[in-house]
Design a protein around this motif. Structure first.
Motif, short mmCIF file in Angstrom:
data_model
loop_
_atom_site.label_atom_id
_atom_site.label_comp_id
_atom_site.label_asym_id
_atom_site.label_seq_id
_atom_site.Cartn_x
_atom_site.Cartn_y
_atom_site.Cartn_z
N GLU A 28 55.60 47.99 35.42
CA GLU A 28 56.60 48.84 35.32
C GLU A 28 57.10 49.57 36.59
OE1 GLU A 28 55.39 51.94 32.87
OE2 GLU A 28 53.63 52.75 34.00
N VAL A 29 56.07 49.43 37.65
CA VAL A 29 56.33 50.14 38.77
C VAL A 29 57.32 49.19 39.77
CG1 VAL A 29 55.51 51.03 40.98
CG2 VAL A 29 54.31 51.40 38.71
N ARG A 30 56.95 48.33 40.17
CA ARG A 30 57.41 46.94 41.01
C ARG A 30 58.51 46.10 40.14
NH1 ARG A 30 53.19 45.51 45.50
NH2 ARG A 30 52.65 44.41 44.12
N GLY A 31 58.46 46.30 39.07
CA GLY A 31 59.06 44.93 38.58
C GLY A 31 60.41 45.26 38.10
N HIS A 32 61.37 44.71 38.54
CA HIS A 32 62.89 44.99 38.25
C HIS A 32 62.97 43.99 37.11
CE1 HIS A 32 67.38 44.58 38.14
NE2 HIS A 32 67.19 45.53 38.99
N TRP A 33 63.93 44.52 36.11
CA TRP A 33 63.94 43.87 34.68
C TRP A 33 64.38 42.70 34.91
CZ3 TRP A 33 68.66 41.99 33.00
CH2 TRP A 33 69.82 42.47 33.56
N PHE A 92 48.19 39.46 36.62
CA PHE A 92 49.18 40.53 36.47
C PHE A 92 49.32 40.91 37.90
CE2 PHE A 92 46.51 41.02 32.68
CZ PHE A 92 47.69 40.69 31.62
N ASP A 93 50.51 41.65 38.26
CA ASP A 93 50.79 42.13 39.61
C ASP A 93 50.41 43.73 39.88
OD1 ASP A 93 52.18 41.40 42.11
OD2 ASP A 93 53.43 43.31 41.63
N GLU A 94 50.08 44.47 38.53
CA GLU A 94 49.93 45.79 38.81
C GLU A 94 48.60 46.23 38.11
OE1 GLU A 94 53.43 48.00 38.23
OE2 GLU A 94 54.63 46.85 39.47
N GLY A 95 47.77 45.21 37.49
CA GLY A 95 46.72 45.49 36.81
C GLY A 95 45.86 46.40 37.60
N LYS A 96 45.79 46.58 38.82
CA LYS A 96 44.94 47.41 39.56
C LYS A 96 45.17 48.94 39.56
CE LYS A 96 47.64 46.15 43.74
NZ LYS A 96 47.52 45.80 45.12
N TRP A 97 46.34 49.32 39.19
CA TRP A 97 46.81 50.87 39.04
C TRP A 97 47.46 50.82 37.62
CZ3 TRP A 97 49.57 48.86 43.65
CH2 TRP A 97 50.98 48.54 43.40
N SER A 98 47.53 49.95 36.86
CA SER A 98 48.58 50.08 35.68
C SER A 98 47.77 51.29 34.59
CB SER A 98 48.97 48.96 35.20
OG SER A 98 47.64 48.29 34.41
N ASP A 127 44.32 42.19 39.22
CA ASP A 127 43.74 42.52 37.87
C ASP A 127 42.91 43.63 37.66
OD1 ASP A 127 45.27 40.17 37.06
OD2 ASP A 127 43.64 39.08 37.54
N ILE A 128 41.94 43.70 38.70
CA ILE A 128 41.17 44.64 38.73
C ILE A 128 40.96 45.69 39.84
CG2 ILE A 128 39.73 43.81 36.68
CD1 ILE A 128 37.93 42.62 39.24
#
Length: 393
Positions: free
Chosen positions: A79-84, A117-123, A155-156
């Motif tokens: 949701e942070v860096r992902g444009h729809w 995932f691209d943002e699993g480390k902070w999602s 991811d982590i």
């Protein structure tokens, strides 16, 4: 007056027919371009891939062949860096590629080598749940196909970002399994992010797990002797394992890598940073010593490479599966028995091929509109007039 009205009505009807015919042609071109670029091209490209044959056919050796598919670095946007629009385009590409590969190639097991995932480390918890739901839709598979996943730094988190909560969250979805055996073949799936070697609690647990797996593998190799400390009632198959992880084992750079999907020439000579681009030399030696693998597959670099470690153990770096990371994504197909294996690469459609096809379709639409507006002569009429000129010469 009536004749004038009749003539005007016929002219108006003719104009409507011409416009309707134009809309029909425009719709046909758009529909054909979408159908080809979003569906058919995946079948045309992946249909050319075929499972490699092992040196000793399974029916002669009495061993069963396992069809395994290896892919890496899907990087589903968050949701942070992902444009729809970026999400829609790249995730549709991966979904169509994966589903087409399942249908045409019918693998028995699929391994994804980290950075799902691209943002699993902070999602956040909600963002994580949304990402997992999208992953399960994109990579849905029949029940008779097993899907195995190893953790990546996205991811982590890297070592300094990793914690027990993120690991448990990941393993709740993808299972904490580290050792997987099927058809006499052993696969060891390593959390390479935890191989920092600094004695942290998570790292110590990961090393203890690997030491226990090493003991079991050594026991399986000593099945005929049964003299060592191997009380396990169910021994593993006596087969050297296939090592699967996200980080590659230590190598200085990609300078010796080659091929159309290797790193760009200007990047191959850049030195790799230990514990960031590759595992440390110490951790790499430990894995080779503990597990004595016959084959290693890894991800993380997004590019292809093949290197030899120790006494000639090959490591294959699997390129990214997503258009977001490279124009020519691919995956590895492996035909495996307990003693043999053969690998082949299957390329996905190139993104620039799809874009070029859309550009050609757009150009055709412009030509049709200009011809309809009589701003450009009809290609057929132009060709006919040209032919008549040649005849009269």
């Amino acid at each position: 007056m009536a004749l004038i009205r009749l003539g005007f009505g016929r002219q108006h009807l003719c104009l409507l027919k011409r416009r309707s015919f134009l809309m029909l042609k425009l719709t046909a071109v758009v529909f054909a371009a979408l159908l080809f670029c979003e569906f058919f091209i995946y079948y045309l490209v992946i249909f050319r891939c075929d499972w490699p044959e092992v040196k000793t056919p399974a029916d002669r050796s009495g061993q069963k062949t396992l069809k395994a598919m290896f892919l890496a670095d899907t990087h589903l946007l968050g949701e942070v860096r992902g444009h729809w629009l970026d999400k829609l385009r790249r995730e549709w590409q991966m979904e169509r590629a994966f589903q087409t590969a399942l249908r045409l190639l019918q693998p028995e097991v699929v391994f994804i080598l980290g950075d799902i995932f691209d943002e699993g480390k902070w999602s956040s918890s909600q963002a994580w749940a949304d990402d997992v739901e999208r992953f399960q839709k994109i990579f849905r598979h029949p029940r008779d196909v097993q899907l195995k996943v190893v953790a990546g730094n996205h991811d982590i988190g890297f070592h300094y970002q990793m914690n027990a909560y993120k690991i448990k969250r990941f393993e709740k979805v993808f299972s904490p399994e580290r050792l997987f055996s099927w058809k006499g073949i052993n696969f060891v799936m390593v959390n390479s992010v935890a191989l920092e070697g600094d004695g942290c609690h998570i790292c110590s647990e990961a090393e203890a797990e690997l030491i226990e797996i090493s003991r079991k593998l050594n026991c399986s190799r000593e099945q005929g002797r049964r003299s060592g400390p191997c009380p396990d009632p169910q021994l593993l198959p006596a087969s050297a394992p296939v090592l699967l992880q996200h980080f590659p084992l230590y190598r200085r750079s990609d300078a010796n890598c080659s091929g159309e999907d290797a790193a760009p020439l200007e990047e191959r000579g850049i030195p790799f940073k230990e514990r960031y681009d590759v595992l440390s030399q110490e951790a790499s030696q430990q894995l080779l010593w503990w597990l004595r693998p016959r084959l290693i597959l890894s991800g993380h670099t997004h590019s292809a490479c093949e290197v030899l470690h120790g006494a000639g153990v090959p490591e294959i770096s699997v390129p990214s599966f997503s258009w977001r990371n490279r124009n020519n994504p691919s995956f590895i197909m492996g035909s495996m028995t307990p003693t043999e294996y053969a690998l082949a690469k299957c390329h996905l459609p190139y993104e620039d091929t799809v874009l070029a096809t859309y550009c050609v379709a757009a150009g055709l639409l412009v030509v049709l509109i200009l011809v309809h507006s009589e701003l450009l002569p009809s290609p057929f009429l132009f060709g006919w007039n040209l032919l008549r000129k040649f005849k009269t010469m």
